[in-house]
Design an enzyme around this catalytic site. Structure first.
Site, short mmCIF file in Angstrom:
data_model
loop_
_atom_site.label_atom_id
_atom_site.label_comp_id
_atom_site.label_asym_id
_atom_site.label_seq_id
_atom_site.Cartn_x
_atom_site.Cartn_y
_atom_site.Cartn_z
CG HIS A 16 43.65 45.59 25.97
ND1 HIS A 16 42.46 45.71 26.65
CD2 HIS A 16 44.41 44.79 26.74
CE1 HIS A 16 42.50 45.00 27.76
NE2 HIS A 16 43.69 44.42 27.84
CG HIS A 18 48.02 45.28 30.81
ND1 HIS A 18 47.15 45.64 31.80
CD2 HIS A 18 47.30 44.54 29.93
CE1 HIS A 18 45.95 45.15 31.55
NE2 HIS A 18 46.01 44.46 30.41
CG HIS A 203 40.86 43.91 31.63
ND1 HIS A 203 41.39 45.17 31.59
CD2 HIS A 203 41.82 43.09 31.10
CE1 HIS A 203 42.60 45.12 31.06
NE2 HIS A 203 42.89 43.87 30.76
CD GLU A 206 41.41 38.43 30.00
OE1 GLU A 206 41.23 39.18 30.97
OE2 GLU A 206 42.54 38.16 29.56
CG ASP A 285 49.74 41.41 29.71
OD1 ASP A 285 50.09 42.41 30.34
OD2 ASP A 285 48.59 40.96 29.73
N1 HPA Z 1 44.21 40.48 32.01
C1 HPA Z 1 43.78 41.01 33.15
N2 HPA Z 1 44.53 41.80 33.89
C2 HPA Z 1 45.77 42.09 33.49
C3 HPA Z 1 46.27 41.58 32.35
C4 HPA Z 1 45.45 40.72 31.57
O1 HPA Z 1 45.87 40.23 30.50
N3 HPA Z 1 47.54 42.05 32.22
C5 HPA Z 1 47.78 42.83 33.28
N4 HPA Z 1 46.71 42.87 34.05
ZN ZN Z 2 44.53 43.32 29.47
#
Ligand code: HPA
Ligand code: ZN
Length: 343
Positions: A16, A18, A203, A206, A285
């Site tokens: 996971h 980006h 996603h 979260e 990230d």
């Molecule tokens: N969460 C949700 N969307 C995202 C993230 C994240 O950490 N990074 C890039 N897009």
């Molecule tokens: Zn993410």
């Protein structure tokens, strides 16, 4: 951030992450210079290899503030060479310094468009970076074409359509990132269907709670979930997720940075694993959250008491659930098993 050797040597997989979220401040500066772009003042104010953003003190405020910084940092990217460098830089350092053997990276046609790259040109640029890193380190990579929830369902549908119109051997799945409170998940089903890809993740769970996890599962028919950590709030949901053999892509440092949990002791990584969920790890990230895939394994050991065998199990889970062809999966599993045999 050097890893201790007993952590470094464990083969790792990042399931996971980006692509733009891996950019280092050094690379941002180098590329901004090359492209003659002035950086937003706020972005580079923090000490060390990370970024700064403004946020209100809630998980949603944190996520939104972070997403703005993410787009700001992405603005320096202006062409193919930038995406080649970004991909190479991340893969090379993950493989060499951290023994990462597989990364499955979320890429966004919308962010490519911000860099003035068509989707096929963006993929070609990323592929060049990957091929160089692979030749030097052996790391494997696949891509998840990812729509951005807060850019809206119509934009997402275009991403799905582009994905189907330009099939690419490294693009093996479709996903959704962004602000979990924007629109309804059902609004994005057309994007997933348009992509033509069967491998799906999204996603969910979260910044928002159990309802989003159920919605993503039931509407998109997914088994892999970006985060899913807030499923811990609902024991019936935990049982349901176990029953479908759900795969939570857990990113502890991201969750801490975005204030989903305020304390490692409240984070459900260990509970998920012990409940028999097929947990995998992600760096999400990494430069924004002051982490790396190696650091996530280290945190699993130091904060959640994962043994070396359990860390290797996390990698095995990841390779088993990776969106990858069977011969490559078999090859990667052999690397994990060779480590276990030697350990
Ligand atoms: N969460 C949700 N969307 C995202 C993230 C994240 O950490 N990074 C890039 N897009
Ligand atoms: Zn993410």
């Amino acid at each position: 951030m050097r890893l201790p050797e007993h952590i470094r040597r464990v083969p790792k997989a990042d399931l996971h992450v980006h692509l733009e979220g891996t950019i280092t401040p050094d690379l941002v500066k180098r590329i901004a210079h090359r492209n003659k772009i002035k950086l937003p003042d706020e972005l580079l104010k923090r000490e060390g290899q990370t970024f700064q953003w403004k946020e209100d003190p809630t998980p949603l405020g944190s996520l939104r503030g972070f997403l703005q910084a993410y787009d700001d940092a992405t603005k320096v990217l202006r062409g193919a060479q930038d995406y080649t460098d970004l991909t190479y830089d991340y893969l090379k350092r993950s493989a060499e310094e951290e023994n990462c053997i597989y990364a499955e990276i979320m890429v966004s046609a919308d962010h490519g468009a911000m860099a003035k790259l068509s989707w096929p040109d963006m993929l070609a640029a990323i592929t060049r970076g990957y091929e160089k890193a692979k030749a030097e380190t052996g790391i494997e990579m696949r891509l998840i074409s990812t729509c951005v929830r807060h850019y809206g369902p119509e934009g997402a549908l275009k991403v799905g359509e582009l994905t189907r119109a330009h099939p690419h051997p490294l693009v093996t799945g479709f996903g959704m990132a962004g602000d979990e409170t924007a629109f309804k998940i059902a609004d994005f089903l057309p994007a997933y269907e348009a992509s033509g890809l069967k491998n799906r993740t999204a996603h969910a769970g979260e910044a928002t709670g159990p309802a989003t996890v159920r919605e993503a599962r039931d509407v998109l028919k997914i088994r892999r979930f970006g985060h899913m950590v807030r499923a811990i709030e609902d024991s019936a949901l935990m049982d349901e997720q176990k029953a479908i053999n759900a795969v939570p892509e857990v990113c502890v440092s991201s969750n801490m940075a975005l204030k989903v949990f305020t304390d490692y002791r409240k984070h459900p990584l260990r509970k998920f694993f012990d409940a028999g969920l097929k947990v995998v790890l992600g760096s999400d990230d990494p430069t924004f959250f002051r982490t790396s895939i190696g650091r996530e394994y280290q945190i699993a050991q130091e904060k959640f008491a994962f043994t070396e065998k359990e860390l290797a199990k996390l990698t095995r889970n990841a390779i088993e659930e990776a969106f990858i062809d069977e011969p490559t999966r078999a090859k990667l599993l052999q690397r994990v098993d060779a480590f276990k045999a030697a350990a």
